[in-house]
Design an enzyme around this catalytic site. Structure first.
Site, PDB file in Angstrom:
ATOM      1  N   HIS A  40       0.825  -1.219   0.000  1.00  0.00           N
ATOM      2  CA  HIS A  40       0.000   0.000   0.000  1.00  0.00           C
ATOM      3  C   HIS A  40       0.858   1.267   0.000  1.00  0.00           C
ATOM      4  O   HIS A  40       0.361   2.337  -0.327  1.00  0.00           O
ATOM      5  CB  HIS A  40      -1.070  -0.015   1.106  1.00  0.00           C
ATOM      6  CG  HIS A  40      -0.617   0.298   2.491  1.00  0.00           C
ATOM      7  ND1 HIS A  40      -0.343  -0.669   3.435  1.00  0.00           N
ATOM      8  CD2 HIS A  40      -0.405   1.475   3.110  1.00  0.00           C
ATOM      9  CE1 HIS A  40       0.010  -0.089   4.571  1.00  0.00           C
ATOM     10  NE2 HIS A  40      -0.021   1.213   4.404  1.00  0.00           N
ATOM     11  N   SER A  74       3.927   2.162   8.501  1.00  0.00           N
ATOM     12  CA  SER A  74       3.731   1.195   7.431  1.00  0.00           C
ATOM     13  C   SER A  74       5.044   0.969   6.716  1.00  0.00           C
ATOM     14  O   SER A  74       5.716   1.924   6.336  1.00  0.00           O
ATOM     15  CB  SER A  74       2.700   1.702   6.430  1.00  0.00           C
ATOM     16  OG  SER A  74       1.433   1.393   6.893  1.00  0.00           O
ATOM     17  N   ASP A  89       1.240  -7.720   2.252  1.00  0.00           N
ATOM     18  CA  ASP A  89       1.353  -6.281   1.989  1.00  0.00           C
ATOM     19  C   ASP A  89       2.817  -5.822   1.873  1.00  0.00           C
ATOM     20  O   ASP A  89       3.335  -5.133   2.746  1.00  0.00           O
ATOM     21  CB  ASP A  89       0.635  -5.524   3.116  1.00  0.00           C
ATOM     22  CG  ASP A  89       0.316  -4.087   2.738  1.00  0.00           C
ATOM     23  OD1 ASP A  89       0.893  -3.582   1.755  1.00  0.00           O
ATOM     24  OD2 ASP A  89      -0.500  -3.461   3.432  1.00  0.00           O
TER      25      ASP A  89
HETATM   26  N1  ARG Z   1      -4.874   0.561   7.544  1.00  0.00           N
HETATM   27  C1  ARG Z   1      -3.588   0.625   6.919  1.00  0.00           C
HETATM   28  C2  ARG Z   1      -3.019   2.015   7.093  1.00  0.00           C
HETATM   29  O1  ARG Z   1      -3.521   2.780   7.829  1.00  0.00           O
HETATM   30  C3  ARG Z   1      -3.629   0.180   5.494  1.00  0.00           C
HETATM   31  C4  ARG Z   1      -4.305   1.092   4.542  1.00  0.00           C
HETATM   32  C5  ARG Z   1      -4.270   0.663   3.098  1.00  0.00           C
HETATM   33  N2  ARG Z   1      -5.181  -0.420   2.825  1.00  0.00           N
HETATM   34  C6  ARG Z   1      -6.500  -0.274   2.504  1.00  0.00           C
HETATM   35  N3  ARG Z   1      -7.219  -1.349   2.374  1.00  0.00           N
HETATM   36  N4  ARG Z   1      -7.100   0.885   2.340  1.00  0.00           N
HETATM   37  O2  ARG Z   1      -2.434   2.682   6.348  1.00  0.00           O
HETATM   38  N1  GLU Z   2      -1.312   1.352   7.577  1.00  0.00           N
HETATM   39  C1  GLU Z   2      -0.715   2.376   8.384  1.00  0.00           C
HETATM   40  C2  GLU Z   2       0.309   3.229   7.614  1.00  0.00           C
HETATM   41  O1  GLU Z   2       0.146   3.513   6.482  1.00  0.00           O
HETATM   42  C3  GLU Z   2      -0.118   1.767   9.588  1.00  0.00           C
HETATM   43  C4  GLU Z   2      -1.220   1.411  10.449  1.00  0.00           C
HETATM   44  C5  GLU Z   2      -1.288   2.284  11.646  1.00  0.00           C
HETATM   45  O2  GLU Z   2      -1.873   3.365  11.613  1.00  0.00           O
HETATM   46  O3  GLU Z   2      -0.729   1.820  12.647  1.00  0.00           O
HETATM   47  O4  GLU Z   2       1.232   3.753   8.124  1.00  0.00           O
END
Ligand code: ARG
Ligand code: GLU
Length: 721
Positions: free
Chosen positions: A83, A657, A219
Site C-alpha cells: 500500500h 507502514s 502487503d
Molecule cells: N490501515 C492501513 C493504514 O492505515 C492500510 C491502509 C491501506 N489499505 C486499505 N485497504 N485501504 O495505512
Molecule cells: N497502515 C498504516 C500506515 O500507512 C499503519 C497502520 C497504523 O496506523 O498503525 O502507516
C-alpha cells in the site's frame, strides 16, 4: 519483607505495562536499554543507533514521505508495504501491463522501473539542540514573539548543520516545545520499482479486512535506491548505480513464538497521548462521529456504484480506499477510548494534577490555571474545527461543489476592475479546459452518483451541524422551494451549468468578463459562495493557527508539570514523523467476551476466506496450487504450515507502514503494515491488553518472491539466516 515483595511486584508490573507503550527516540535509547534487555533483547542500544559506526538506523528509510522502508541488500534493495508502493504500481500499470492485477518482478537491474518524484530519505544524524533553539527566549514573551525567535534560532542551527554538504536539515519540537532535535537527512531521488505481488496477494482482504485481525495480506513491495557512482544522491540517470547502504538488515527464517521480544524501527506520523480530557472528548464524541456519519453515507453511495461495473470500480477505488481507511480508524478509535473510560481516566488524572499543583504557591501560580484556559481555547477550536469538518466532508464531498468552489475567486475578479482582461481570460480558459476533461471522462456514469453525494451531504450539513454553525443560506433555500430543501437541492443540481456540458460551453467557450454575473447566479455556485462567506466571516479557518499555537503553549507548561509531578516516569514524546523505536512482545489478545485471538495466521486462512465472487477474496490460482502441493520449502514453520502474518504489542501508528519488525538479535522477521481495530485508540491512549500492530511474516514475503513469483534472484542479494 512481604510488604517489600509486594512493592517490588507492583513496581515490576507497572514497568511492564509501560514497556509496550511508547515510541522512543533512537539517540536516547540508552535509557530503555536495561528494560529492553530484560524483555529479551540481545543487542545494545548502540547497535540500534550510533553516529560513529554503522548501526541499524542506517538500514531504515523514510519512504515517499509517508511510509517507512528498510534495506535488505548491499545493493540498495528495500522492502516497504504494497500500500506504500501502491501509487507507483498503479502509475506504471496499463491494460496490457497490469502490474496491479498481475504483479511485477524485474528480472535484472535493466528491467527496474524509474519512479519520477519518489524519494527515499535516510537519517544521517540527530542532535539535541534545545539549548540553541531556546537561546534568548524569555518567560514573559508572547507565543508569537517566542515562535519568531525560535524560528530564527532554528534557521541558524539548520544552516550550520548542512554547510558544505548535500544534506538537508530540520529542527523539530518534542514534548510541545520543551525539547528540540536537529535531524540531518540525505535524500535519494532515483528510486526504482523492483517487485510487487498481484493485488490479490498484496491487498488480499482489501478494505473489508483493513484494520482487522486475523489478517492474510501479503502487503509488501520492493524498490531499489540508485546513486551516483560515488554513492551520493543524484537525480535519475542511466549512469547511476545501486546505492550501497552502510547497513542492511539480515533476515531471520527461524520464526516467532509467543512473548518473543520484537521492536519496530520507523517513522510514526502523529500521536496525541497527552491531550487534556476536553480535547479527547472533542475528538471522540464530536469530531469523529460527525466525520464517520458523513463518510458512512458517501461510502454507501460509492460502494453501490463500484459494485455496478468494472469501470466504476476503477473510477472510485483510490478515493474510497482513502475515505474508508480513515473512517474505519475513527470508528475504532472512538470505541476504544469509550471502552477504556478514557475521558474519565483523564479527568481523574487532571484532578490529581490540580491537587498536586495546589500544594505550594509556586506550582499553583504556574499550573493551577491551565485547565480553564484549555477549556476556553477548545470551545473556540471546537466551533472552527466542526465548521471545517462540515465544509471539507460535506460541502466539498461532491465534484460539483468542488468545481463550483474553484470559481470563488474568479467571480469576484470578474467584477474587479483592477484585474486585467488577460488574467480573466486565462483563468476562464483553464476552467473550461478542466471542465471539458471532466465531462469527457464518463460523466454519464458519474453524474447520478455525484448528484446523490451532493444531495445527501448537503442535507446532512443542514440537518446535523449545530444551529449557530449552520450557514443561513440553508434556511433561505429551504423556504425558497415549496417542497423544501431537498427539492431545492435537486433542482439546483439539475439546473446548474456545472452539471451540463452544453451550458458550460455556452458560458465558457468565449468567455467575457461580464458573464461573471451569470456564473455568480448559478444555484450551485451561489450555495458554495454563501457557505464560504458565512464561514469566513464567523469561523475563519485561519484562526485555528493562532488557537493551536496558544494551546501548544499551554501543553508546553502542562507537560513540564506532568514531568515534575512524576519524576520517576519515563515520558515518551508524541510521534512527529521522526525516526522512533517501539518495542514489545509477540502476543495475541482478547477483543471481546469469549473471543481469543491467536498471534499468527497461516495460508490456511487465505483458503478459508477464498471467494471468487467477492473482489477482496479472490485467490491467485498459482498460490492455490502451491497450497495444494504444500510446496512451502524452507518458509514453513516447524509444524509445516506457511505463516502469513503476526501481531505484537509494539506501539505504532500511521507512517510506521513498511517499518521493519526485528527480533531480539536485530534481524528482520516481518514488515509492519497495520494495527488491530480494537487498539486504534493508541494514538490517544495505549492499552496493553488491546493494542497490537499487524506484521507481515517475512517468511510469507520470501515465499511469495521465491515460490510464487519465481524471483529467487532477488533473494540471492539478501542475507537470509
Ligand atoms: N490501515 C492501513 C493504514 O492505515 C492500510 C491502509 C491501506 N489499505 C486499505 N485497504 N485501504 O495505512
Ligand atoms: N497502515 C498504516 C500506515 O500507512 C499503519 C497502520 C497504523 O496506523 O498503525 O502507516
Amino acid at each position: 519483607m512481604k510488604k517489600l515483595l509486594l512493592l517490588i511486584i507492583a513496581f515490576i508490573s507497572l514497568s511492564q505495562v509501560h514497556a509496550d507503550e511508547g515510541m522512543w527516540i533512537p539517540m536516547l535509547l540508552q535509557k530503555n536499554q536495561a528494560e529492553m534487555q530484560r524483555m529479551g533483547m540481545k543487542i545494545s542500544a548502540k547497535d540500534i543507533y550510533d553516529v560513529n559506526h554503522g548501526s541499524l538506523k542506517d538500514a531504515i528509510v523514510q519512504f515517499g514521505g509517508g511510509c517507512t522502508g528498510e534495506f535488505v541488500s548491499e545493493k540498495g534493495l528495500l522492502f516497504t508495504n504494497h500500500h506504500c508502493g501502491y501509487s507507483q504500481i498503479v502509475a506504471h500499470s496499463t491494460v496490457e501491463h497490469n502490474y496491479l492485477s498481475n504483479g511485477f518482478w524485474a528480472k535484472n537491474l535493466e528491467e527496474e522501473i524509474p519512479c519520477p518524484g519518489l524519494t527515499v530519505t535516510l537519517l544521517v544524524r540527530m542532535e539535541d539542540v534545545t539549548f540553541q533553539v531556546l537561546d534568548g527566549i524569555l518567560p514573559d514573551m508572547s507565543e508569537k514573539e517566542r515562535n519568531d525567535k525560535i524560528q530564527s534560532n532554528i534557521k541558524k542551527v539548520t544552516d550550520k548543520a548542512v554547510e558544505g554538504s548535500h544534506y538537508t536539515a530540520s529542527v523539530l519540537s518534542f514534548y510541545y516545545g520543551n525539547q528540540y532535535f536537529l535531524f540531518v537527512d540525505e535524500t535519494f531521488k532515483d528510486v526504482r520499482l523492483v517487485g510487487a505481488p498481484p493485488s490479490n496477494i498484496g491487498k488480499f482482504g482489501g478494505d473489508t479486512d483493513n484494520w482487522m485481525w486475523p489478517r492474510h495480506t501479503g502487503d509488501f513491495s520492493m524498490f531499489r535506491v540508485y546513486a551516483a557512482p560515488d554513492n551520493t544522491p543524484a537525480g535519475y540517470s542511466s549512469g547511476n548505480v545501486p546505492y550501497k547502504p552502510k547497513k542492511y538488515l539480515p533476515i531471520s527464517l527461524s520464526g516467532i513464538k509467543k512473548d518473543d521480544f520484537t521492536f519496530v524501527f520507523g517513522y510514526p506520523g502523529r500521536t496525541q497521548e497527552y491531550l487534556v480530557s476536553e480535547a479527547v472528548d472533542l475528538t471522540v464524541n464530536t469530531l469523529n462521529p460527525a466525520r464517520i456519519s458523513l463518510r458512512d453515507k458517501r461510502l454507501e453511495i460509492y460502494n453501490a456504484a463500484m459494485n455496478r461495473s468494472v469501470e466504476e470500480r476503477l473510477m472510485y477505488s483510490a478515493q474510497v480506499a482513502s475515505i474508508a481507511n480513515g473512517w474505519k480508524k475513527m470508528i475504532g478509535e472512538s470505541k476504544g477510548v469509550k471502552r477504556l473510560n478514557g475521558i474519565e481516566k483523564k479527568k481523574k488524572y487532571e484532578q490529581e494534577f490540580l491537587a498536586w499543583a495546589n500544594q505550594n504557591s509556586e506550582r499553583k501560580n504556574k499550573y493551577a490555571g491551565l485547565f480553564p484556559q484549555f477549556n476556553e481555547k477548545y470551545a473556540k477550536i471546537r466551533n472552527i474545527e466542526l465548521s471545517r469538518l462540515y465544509f471539507n466532508e460535506a460541502a466539498m464531498a461532491s465534484d460539483i461543489m468542488q468545481r463550483a468552489f474553484q470559481l470563488y475567486d474568479f467571480v469576484s475578479e470578474c467584477a474587479d476592475k483592477s484585474v486585467q482582461d488577460s488574467t480573466i481570460n486565462k483563468e476562464a480558459q483553464q476552467f473550461y479546459a478542466d471542465s471539458k476533461k471532466y465531462f469527457a471522462n464518463s460523466y454519464n456514469l458519474k453524474k447520478p452518483v455525484d448528484k446523490k453525494i451532493f444531495m445527501e451531504t448537503m442535507w446532512m450539513y443542514y440537518d446535523r451541524i449545530d444551529s449557530q454553525l449552520l450557514p443561513p443560506v440553508f434556511n433561505t433555500l429551504k423556504n425558497k422551494h415549496k417542497d423544501g430543501l431537498k427539492a431545492y437541492l435537486s433542482e439546483a443540481f439539475d439546473n446548474s451549468f456545472l452539471s451540463s456540458e452544453e451550458k458550460t460551453d455556452k458560458l465558457f467557450k468565449d468567455f467575457k468578463r461580464k458573464k461573471g454575473k451569470d456564473v455568480s447566479k448559478d444555484p450551485v455556485f451561489d450555495l458554495v459562495f454563501q457557505i464560504w462567506k458565512f464561514i469566513n466571516e464567523n469561523y475563519p479557518f485561519s484562526q485555528l493557527r493562532n488557537l493551536n499555537a496558544d494551546v501548544n503553549g499551554l501543553y508546553r507548561v502542562y507537560m513540564q508539570g506532568m514531568m515534575e509531578m512524576q519524576p520517576q516516569w519515563h515520558f515518551y514524546p508524541d510521534a512527529n514523523f521522526t525516526l522512533r523505536v517501539a518495542y514489545g512482545k509477540i502476543d495475541g489478545y482478547t477483543p471481546a467476551d469469549a473471543v481469543d485471538y491467536q498471534y499468527f495466521t497461516t495460508i490456511e486462512g487465505i483458503m478459508q476466506k477464498e471467494n471468487p465472487d467477492i473482489y477482496d477474496y479472490v485467490v491467485e490460482p498459482k498460490l492455490k496450487e502451491l497450497y495444494i502441493r504444500k510446496d512451502y520449502g524452507k518458509y514453513a514453520n516447524k509444524d509445516g504450515e506457511l505463516p502469513v502474518a503476526f501481531i505484537a504489542t509494539n506501539h505504532t501508528t500511521g507512517g510506521n507502514s513498511g517499518s521493519p519488525v526485528l527480533n531480539a538479535k536485530g534481524e528482520l522477521i516481518g514488515i509492519n503494515f497495520d494495527r488491530c481495530w480494537e487498539g486504534t485508540m493508541s494514538d490517544i491512549m495505549y492499552d496493553p491488553s488491546q493494542c497490537r500492530n499487524i506484521v507481515l511474516d517475512i517468511r510469507y514475503c520470501l515465499f511469495v518472491i521465491d515460490k510464487f513469483a519465481g524471483a529467487g534472484h532477488l533473494l540471492k542479494e539478501m542475507t537470509i539466516l
